[in-house]
Design an enzyme around this catalytic site. Structure first.
Site, PDB file in Angstrom:
ATOM      1  N   VAL A  64      47.907  51.373   9.949  1.00  0.00           N
ATOM      2  CA  VAL A  64      46.672  51.954  10.459  1.00  0.00           C
ATOM      3  C   VAL A  64      45.651  50.842  10.657  1.00  0.00           C
ATOM      4  O   VAL A  64      45.464  49.994   9.782  1.00  0.00           O
ATOM      5  CB  VAL A  64      46.117  53.035   9.503  1.00  0.00           C
ATOM      6  CG1 VAL A  64      44.807  53.610  10.045  1.00  0.00           C
ATOM      7  CG2 VAL A  64      47.142  54.144   9.306  1.00  0.00           C
TER       8      VAL A  64
ATOM      9  N   ASP B   4      53.315  66.422   2.754  1.00  0.00           N
ATOM     10  CA  ASP B   4      53.234  65.146   2.038  1.00  0.00           C
ATOM     11  C   ASP B   4      51.840  64.948   1.454  1.00  0.00           C
ATOM     12  O   ASP B   4      51.277  63.863   1.535  1.00  0.00           O
ATOM     13  CB  ASP B   4      53.599  63.986   2.971  1.00  0.00           C
ATOM     14  CG  ASP B   4      53.841  62.675   2.221  1.00  0.00           C
ATOM     15  OD1 ASP B   4      54.245  62.725   1.027  1.00  0.00           O
ATOM     16  OD2 ASP B   4      53.632  61.596   2.812  1.00  0.00           O
TER      17      ASP B   4
END
Length: 162
Positions: A26, A139
């Site tokens: 990211v 998740d």
């Protein structure tokens, strides 16, 4: 791997790396068209996979990006776009100056009192909205909860959502 200063999809200027997980890296970036800060997730496709497996993974990223973009909630990181650059899919998302709950726990220990209740409520609200939109995160963990300095909590990384 992207480089700082690189222009992704003729629009997003990579600034700094802000995180890495099993599914990619990211970056903080600037949307040069809209002049806003965004987060770019450079999705890592399976190494050594044949062309068919890579194509399947690529289609899955675009499908999941479209699905997650349906979710509009103040406690879920928004997905703005899915683009292709140099043969790889990239997710373009809302950028939040923050640390993950996992980082906060390591640095300061468990959240207590009102702080844990507020963060928990915000995460629960985001997950309830996701469920209402037909999205299951699959998740949820401290690394996928972002905390801003003002107490704002946002769920991120719906990458394996269904």
């Amino acid at each position: 791997m992207a480089d700082e200063g690189e222009l992704i999809a003729e629009r997003y200027r990579v600034r700094t790396r802000v995180g890495q997980g099993a599914m990619g890296v990211v970056w903080r970036a600037e949307d040069e068209r809209l002049r806003r800060e965004v987060a770019l997730k450079q999705v890592t496709l399976p190494a050594g996979a044949d062309e068919q497996a890579r194509d399947q993974a690529h289609r899955r990223v675009f499908r999941e990006g479209r699905m997650i973009a349906r979710l509009h909630h103040p406690h879920a990181i928004a997905v703005y776009d899915v683009v292709e650059h140099a043969g790889q899919p990239w997710l373009v998302m809302e950028y939040l100056a923050s640390r993950s709950l996992a980082e906060v726990l390591v640095a300061h220990g468990p959240l207590v009192g009102d702080r844990v209740a507020r963060a928990g409520r915000q995460v629960a609200d985001a997950l309830a909205a996701a469920h209402e939109a037909g999205i299951v995160h699959r998740d949820i963990k401290p690394g996928n909860v972002l905390l801003a300095d003002d107490g704002l909590a946002k769920v991120t990384d719906f990458g394996i959502a269904r």
